[in-house]
Design an enzyme around this catalytic site. Structure first.
Site, PDB file in Angstrom:
ATOM      1  CG  ASP A 154      -2.061  -0.973   1.066  1.00 36.74           C
ATOM      2  OD1 ASP A 154      -2.136  -1.602  -0.022  1.00 36.74           O
ATOM      3  OD2 ASP A 154      -2.857  -1.119   2.008  1.00 36.74           O
ATOM      4  CB  SER A 185     -33.108  -5.398 -22.142  1.00 37.67           C
ATOM      5  OG  SER A 185     -34.170  -5.275 -23.023  1.00 37.67           O
ATOM      6  CG  LEU A 186     -30.436 -10.358 -21.658  1.00 41.64           C
ATOM      7  CD1 LEU A 186     -29.667 -10.949 -20.499  1.00 41.64           C
ATOM      8  CD2 LEU A 186     -30.058 -11.060 -22.958  1.00 41.64           C
ATOM      9  CD  GLU A 189     -22.080 -14.495 -19.878  1.00 46.27           C
ATOM     10  OE1 GLU A 189     -22.261 -13.305 -19.534  1.00 46.27           O
ATOM     11  OE2 GLU A 189     -21.790 -14.832 -21.043  1.00 46.27           O
ATOM     12  CE  LYS A 245     -30.732  -9.941 -16.248  1.00 39.95           C
ATOM     13  NZ  LYS A 245     -31.054  -8.828 -15.355  1.00 39.95           N
ATOM     14  CG  ASP A 264     -29.891  -6.510  -9.338  1.00 43.45           C
ATOM     15  OD1 ASP A 264     -30.180  -5.862 -10.362  1.00 43.45           O
ATOM     16  OD2 ASP A 264     -30.649  -6.646  -8.373  1.00 43.45           O
ATOM     17  NE  ARG A 310     -30.106  -1.616 -22.118  1.00 42.91           N
ATOM     18  CZ  ARG A 310     -31.404  -1.563 -21.856  1.00 42.91           C
ATOM     19  NH1 ARG A 310     -31.818  -0.975 -20.766  1.00 42.91           N
ATOM     20  NH2 ARG A 310     -32.261  -2.090 -22.683  1.00 42.91           N
ATOM     21  CE1 TYR A 316     -23.290  -7.607 -20.134  1.00 45.89           C
ATOM     22  CE2 TYR A 316     -22.733  -7.677 -17.810  1.00 45.89           C
ATOM     23  CZ  TYR A 316     -23.476  -7.143 -18.841  1.00 45.89           C
ATOM     24  OH  TYR A 316     -24.389  -6.161 -18.594  1.00 45.89           O
ATOM     25  CE  LYS A 320     -24.398 -12.866 -22.395  1.00 42.34           C
ATOM     26  NZ  LYS A 320     -23.217 -12.071 -22.006  1.00 42.34           N
ATOM     27  CE  LYS A 376     -34.466 -10.875 -13.526  1.00 46.26           C
ATOM     28  NZ  LYS A 376     -35.494 -10.034 -14.060  1.00 46.26           N
ATOM     29  CB  CYS A 420     -62.741   9.439 -10.659  1.00 41.05           C
ATOM     30  SG  CYS A 420     -61.070  10.078 -10.426  1.00 41.05           S
ATOM     31  CB  CYS A 422     -62.110  14.351 -11.147  1.00 45.13           C
ATOM     32  SG  CYS A 422     -62.670  13.009 -12.204  1.00 45.13           S
ATOM     33  CB  CYS A 463     -61.373   8.359 -13.972  1.00 41.90           C
ATOM     34  SG  CYS A 463     -61.723  10.111 -14.109  1.00 41.90           S
ATOM     35  CB  CYS A 468     -59.642  13.400 -14.049  1.00 40.60           C
ATOM     36  SG  CYS A 468     -58.985  12.515 -12.619  1.00 40.60           S
TER      37      CYS A 468
HETATM   38  S1  IVH Z   1     -25.833  -9.665 -21.889  1.00 39.71           S
HETATM   39  C1  IVH Z   1     -27.468  -8.715 -25.840  1.00 39.71           C
HETATM   40  N1  IVH Z   1     -24.764 -10.691 -19.718  1.00 39.71           N
HETATM   41  O1  IVH Z   1     -28.986  -7.708 -17.671  1.00 39.71           O
HETATM   42  C2  IVH Z   1     -26.877  -8.996 -24.522  1.00 39.71           C
HETATM   43  N2  IVH Z   1     -26.357  -8.922 -19.450  1.00 39.71           N
HETATM   44  O2  IVH Z   1     -31.699  -7.867 -18.860  1.00 39.71           O
HETATM   45  C3  IVH Z   1     -27.336  -8.069 -23.469  1.00 39.71           C
HETATM   46  N3  IVH Z   1     -26.731  -8.235 -17.138  1.00 39.71           N
HETATM   47  O3  IVH Z   1     -28.888  -4.797 -19.628  1.00 39.71           O
HETATM   48  C4  IVH Z   1     -26.757  -8.200 -22.142  1.00 39.71           C
HETATM   49  N4  IVH Z   1     -25.315  -9.662 -16.215  1.00 39.71           N
HETATM   50  O4  IVH Z   1     -27.447  -4.863 -17.498  1.00 39.71           O
HETATM   51  C5  IVH Z   1     -25.635  -9.786 -20.209  1.00 39.71           C
HETATM   52  N5  IVH Z   1     -23.694 -11.665 -17.905  1.00 39.71           N
HETATM   53  C6  IVH Z   1     -24.566 -10.766 -18.391  1.00 39.71           C
HETATM   54  C7  IVH Z   1     -25.285  -9.876 -17.549  1.00 39.71           C
HETATM   55  C8  IVH Z   1     -26.185  -8.971 -18.127  1.00 39.71           C
HETATM   56  C9  IVH Z   1     -26.177  -8.688 -15.994  1.00 39.71           C
HETATM   57  C10 IVH Z   1     -27.754  -7.169 -17.228  1.00 39.71           C
HETATM   58  C11 IVH Z   1     -27.417  -6.073 -18.202  1.00 39.71           C
HETATM   59  C12 IVH Z   1     -28.524  -6.075 -19.229  1.00 39.71           C
HETATM   60  C13 IVH Z   1     -29.617  -6.761 -18.474  1.00 39.71           C
HETATM   61  C14 IVH Z   1     -30.541  -7.446 -19.460  1.00 39.71           C
END
Ligand code: IVH
Length: 692
Positions: free
Chosen positions: A40, A89-90, A121, A123, A125, A144, A232, A296, A320, A414, A417, A432, A438
Site C-alpha cells: 500500500d 436487454s434480455l 453467466e 446475472k 444486479d 445504456r 461480458y 447465451k 430469473k 373517480c 375528480c 375514470c 380529472c
Molecule cells: S448480456 C445482448 N450478460 O442484464 C446482450 N447482461 O436484462 C445483453 N446483465 O442490460 C446483455 N449480467 O445490465 C448480459 N452476464 C450478463 C449480464 C447482463 C447482468 C444485465 C445487463 C442487461 C440486463 C438485461
C-alpha cells in the site's frame, strides 16, 4: 531519485509513463489476481509522485494517468453518446421448463437437431456500461440509457480501478467492451452505515447505490464510492478474432478485464439446471447481488444467424431467480388514478424487509384481483418482489384474519375528480371518464411527459409537477415550454406586476428558476421516438414508439394517417396489434390532444427519425414473399433477416409485392408472381442482396 523540481520535461514524461504502467499492473494484480504486488505504501508513494510531476507539467498528463482514478472535473450535465450498436436487454424466464422452450425455439429457428452449447453467466444486479477503446486506449464510457443513446460517463468510469485504461497485446483498433458496474454488498453496507451516521438518506439496495454513484456529475464522488465491474459482451469492434463467448472471455482476461469466475459453459439442459441450483444455493454468500442467470448461445456464428427481436437477442435469455417473499399486514387500501384514467387499488402495508428492500406498498392490480384473492383491510398477507417490478400480494393467510377485518368496496366514481368510473365489457380495469378534466390524469400525463424515456426534464420532478398543476402554473405539457415567457410577464424579472415570478415562490430562487428554464430549453428539440412515447397514448411504450418512428419517419406522416383513420400501414407493422392500433387512432380523434400537440409544435421541433442501426439495403422498404423450401436458412431466419433490413414480409403475392423469393418445390405463388411480372429471386440472390 531526482527531486521533481530538477526533472527535465523528457525525464518527467518518461517517469509518468513508467508510473502509469506500474500502477496499472498493480491494479490488475490486486483486483484480478488477488495477488498484490506493490505494498500500500509503495502504491501511495507512486501516486503522490505522479501528482507532483503532473502539477509541474500539466501538459504531460496522460489519458491513462492514475490521477484520473480519483475523479476529475465536475460537469453540469452528462453529454450524450449514441450507441452504434444498441445496448439491448434480455427476455426473462422463471422456470427450467421455459429455459427448455427457449432452447427448443433456438434449435427450431436454426433448423437443427444437434446439441447447442450455452454459456451460463450469473446475472449481475448492477447497471450496464459500455467502454470504448481506440488503438488500445480507453476513450469513452457510456451508460445504456434507452439502449440507443446513453450518457457520457468517461470520467466516472476512469475512477473504477478495475477498468484498464490501456490494453496491450493484439487489440482491435476499435473495441467496445460492455459489462456491469456494481457495488459489493460489503461496500454497500459500509456506505449506508456512514450515511446513516451523517444523517443522510441511505440507498435501498446495492444496485441503486451503484447507479447513484456512477451517475454523479462530480466524478470525485464516484471515486469515493467503491465500485466494481464485470465485463461480458462487446459493442462495436473493428475485428472479432473470437468465435465463441468462451473464447471472448479468454480475450477479456488477457486484456485485464474482470470476468465473473462463475461463468460456466453448459452442454445440456441437465447441466444448465444443475448450474442454476448450484448458484441459487451460493447466491446469499456471494459478495455481490445476482438476480438470475444469463444463457447465451456460445457459438457466435449461430448468434449471428439467430439475430435480434425488437429489443432483445434471440440467442440469449435471462433465467430469473424466484421472487423474494415476506409476511406483513395491510393497513389500508386506496385507489390511484393513472395517466389513462385506470383506477388501481394499492395496499398500504406495515413496512417490511423483502430481500434487502423495505416495502410499504403493493399493487392489487384491479377489482377482480381483490375478489379472487379475497383480500381485506387488516389481513396478513404474503408479498413478493421480483426485480424492479412493484411488489405484489401473493395470498392472504386466512387463518390469521381478524374479526374486524373489512371488505374493500371498489368505488364506482373517480376518487379524485368524482366523474363516473366505468368498466368496459371484457376489460379488467375501471376507468375514470373525466379525461384531462380529472386532475389525477392530467398530472400523471405531465409526469409521464417529462419522465426519463420521454422528454427527460430532470428539474420537473413529480412533486413539482403536482404543485405547478394545482397552482395553475402548468396545466398541460405545452405549457411547460411557455413557462419562461409567462414568468417574466413581459417585464423585468424583479419588477412587480404581471408574470408568475417563480423565483419568489417558497423553495425557489433566481438560480434554481434559471436552472429549470435551462433544463426545459435544452429539450426544445426532441427525437421522434421520445416524442411519440411522451404523448402517453394507451399501450404505447417506448419500444412501440420506436417501431412507429421507424415506420413513419416523421411525426406529420403519423399524425395525418391517424387523423384520417388510415390504418393500413399501422397494422402492417410487426409488433402492432389491432387493439394498439385502435388506441392510437382514438388518441388522434380527441380534439384536446390535437390542440396540445399543436401548441407543442409552436414551441418545439421534432427530429425526423434516422435509423442508425440498419444499413440501407436494396430490400429496405420493399414488400417480399417467400415461397418453397429454403436451403441455407429456415423460413423464420429469412423473415427476420428481411425485416431487420426494413423489408415487409407478406404471406401472399399481390400487385404490391416487390420480390418473391423462390426456394425448392415452389408452387402457386411463384406462378402468380410470374403472371404479375414481379421480380423473382433465388435464395442465393436474396442472400446477396441482404448482405450488400
Ligand atoms: S448480456 C445482448 N450478460 O442484464 C446482450 N447482461 O436484462 C445483453 N446483465 O442490460 C446483455 N449480467 O445490465 C448480459 N452476464 C450478463 C449480464 C447482463 C447482468 C444485465 C445487463 C442487461 C440486463 C438485461
Amino acid at each position: 531519485m531526482k527531486r521533481v523540481e530538477e526533472l527535465s520535461k523528457e525525464e518527467a514524461a518518461t517517469e509518468l509513463k513508467h508510473i502509469a504502467e506500474e500502477m496499472a499492473k498493480s491494479d490488475i494484480a490486486y483486483y484480478q489476481d488477488d495477488d498484490p504486488y506493490l505494498t500500500d505504501s509503495q502504491y501511495d508513494s507512486l501516486k503522490t509522485r505522479n501528482q507532483q510531476i503532473e502539477a509541474r507539467f500539466p501538459e504531460l498528463i496522460r489519458s491513462d494517468s492514475p490521477s484520473h482514478r480519483i475523479g476529475a472535473t465536475i460537469k453540469s450535465e452528462f453529454g450524450k453518446v449514441a450507441h452504434r450498436f444498441p445496448m439491448l436487454s434480455l427476455g426473462d424466464v422463471f422456470s427450467i421448463d421455459e429455459v427448455d422452450d427457449f432452447v427448443m425455439t433456438v434449435k427450431r429457428f436454426l433448423n437443427t437437431a444437434e446439441n447447442i452449447d450455452f454459456m451460463a453467466e450469473p446475472k449481475i444486479d448492477g447497471l450496464s456500461f459500455s467502454a470504448r477503446y481506440e488503438h488500445g486506449r480507453f476513450v469513452q464510457g457510456a451508460t445504456r440509457g434507452d439502449g440507443t443513446t446513453g450518457e457520457d460517463i468517461t470520467a466516472n468510469l476512469k475512477t473504477i480501478r478495475q477498468l484498464p485504461l490501456v490494453i496491450q497485446g493484439n487489440v482491435p483498433d476499435i473495441l467496445e467492451i460492455r459489462g456491469e458496474v456494481y457495488m459489493s454488498k460489503a461496500d454497500f453496507f459500509a456506505l449506508n452505515k456512514k450515511y446513516e451516521a451523517e444523517g443522510k438518506k441511505t440507498f435501498a439496495n446495492p444496485r441503486n447505490a451503484a447507479a447513484g454513484s456512477l451517475r454523479q456529475l462530480d466524478s470525485k464522488i464516484t471515486a469515493e464510492r467503491n465500485l466494481s465491474l464485470f465485463a461480458y459482451t462487446w459493442g462495436e469492434v473493428s475485428q472479432r478474432p473470437w468465435h465463441t463467448q468462451q473464447e471472448f472471455f479468454e480475450y477479456l482476461k488477457k486484456w485485464g478485464f474482470p470476468t465473473n469466475p462463475l461463468n460456466t459453459l453448459c452442454h445440456s439442459l441437465q447441466e444448465i439446471e444443475n448450474n442454476f441450483k448450484n448458484l441459487m444455493e451460493k447466491r446469499a454468500s456471494l459478495p455481490y447481488d445476482i438476480d438470475g442467470i444469463v444463457y447465451k448461445v456460445n457459438d457466435i456464428a449461430l448468434q449471428e444467424r439467430l439475430g435480434f427481436l425488437t429489443r432483445t437477442p434471440r440467442w440469449a435469455i435471462a433465467h430469473k431467480f424466484p421472487a423474494e417473499q415476506a409476511l406483513t399486514t395491510i393497513k389500508n387500501i386506496r385507489i390511484q388514478v393513472g395517466r389513462t384514467g385506470a383506477l388501481t387499488p394499492v395496499a398500504d402495508l406495515e413496512p417490511v424487509n423483502v430481500g434487502g428492500v423495505i416495502v410499504s406498498h403493493a399493487t392489487l392490480h384491479n377489482e377482480d384481483e381483490i375478489k379472487r384473492k379475497n383480500i381485506r383491510i387488516g389481513d396478513t398477507v404474503v408479498i413478493q418482489r421480483a426485480g424492479d417490478v412493484i411488489p405484489q400480494v401473493v395470498q392472504v393467510i386466512t387463518e390469521k384474519r381478524l374479526a374486524d377485518s373489512q371488505e374493500f368496496i371498489f368505488p364506482q366514481t373517480c376518487p379524485i375528480c368524482g366523474a363516473h368510473a366505468i368498466r368496459e365489457e371484457d376489460e379488467a380495469v375501471r376507468r375514470c371518464t373525466g379525461g384531462l378534466t380529472c386532475p389525477a390524469q392530467a398530472i400523471e400525463r405531465i409526469i409521464h411527459f417529462v419522465s426519463k424515456d420521454a422528454f427527460d426534464i430532470a428539474g420537473l420532478g413529480e412533486k413539482i409537477v403536482e404543485d405547478f398543476y394545482k397552482e395553475n402554473i402548468i396545466k398541460n405539457p405545452a405549457e411547460i415550454f411557455t413557462l419562461e415567457e409567462r414568468n417574466h410577464g413581459g417585464e423585468d424579472l424583479f419588477s412587480a406586476g404581471q408574470g408568475l415570478h417563480l423565483e419568489r415562490k417558497e423553495g425557489w430562487g433566481k438560480k434554481s428558476v434559471e436552472n429549470l428554464f435551462k433544463a426545459i430549453n435544452e429539450k426544445r428539440t426532441i427525437s421522434l421516438p421520445r416524442f411519440i412515447y411522451a404523448l402517453g397514448i394507451r399501450q404505447i411504450g417506448s419500444a412501440t414508439a420506436l417501431l412507429l418512428a421507424k415506420n413513419y419517419g416523421n411525426f406529420t406522416a403519423l399524425q395525418n394517417d391517424m387523423i384520417q383513420k388510415e390504418t393500413g400501414k399501422l397494422v402492417s407493422i410487426d409488433g402492432i396489434g389491432a387493439s394498439m392500433a385502435t388506441d392510437i387512432v382514438e388518441f388522434f380523434q380527441e380534439e384536446h390532444n390535437l390542440k396540445i400537440i399543436n401548441d407543442l409544435l409552436q414551441q418545439i421541433s421534432i427530429e425526423e427519425y434516422v435509423d442508425t442501426t440498419n444499413y440501407a439495403s436494396p430490400l429496405t422498404g420493399k414488400t417480399i414473399v417467400f415461397t418453397g423450401t429454403l436451403e441455407q436458412m429456415t423460413r423464420s431466419e429469412a423473415k427476420a433477416k428481411a425485416q431487420n433490413l426494413g423489408a415487409k414480409v407478406a404471406g401472399s403475392v399481390s400487385k404490391l409485392t416487390d420480390f418473391v423469393i423462390v426456394g425448392a418445390d415452389a408452387g402457386s405463388k411463384a406462378k402468380k408472381a410470374q403472371e404479375l411480372g414481379i421480380t423473382i429471386l433465388s435464395e442465393a440472390e436474396f442472400l446477396e442482396m441482404a448482405n450488400l
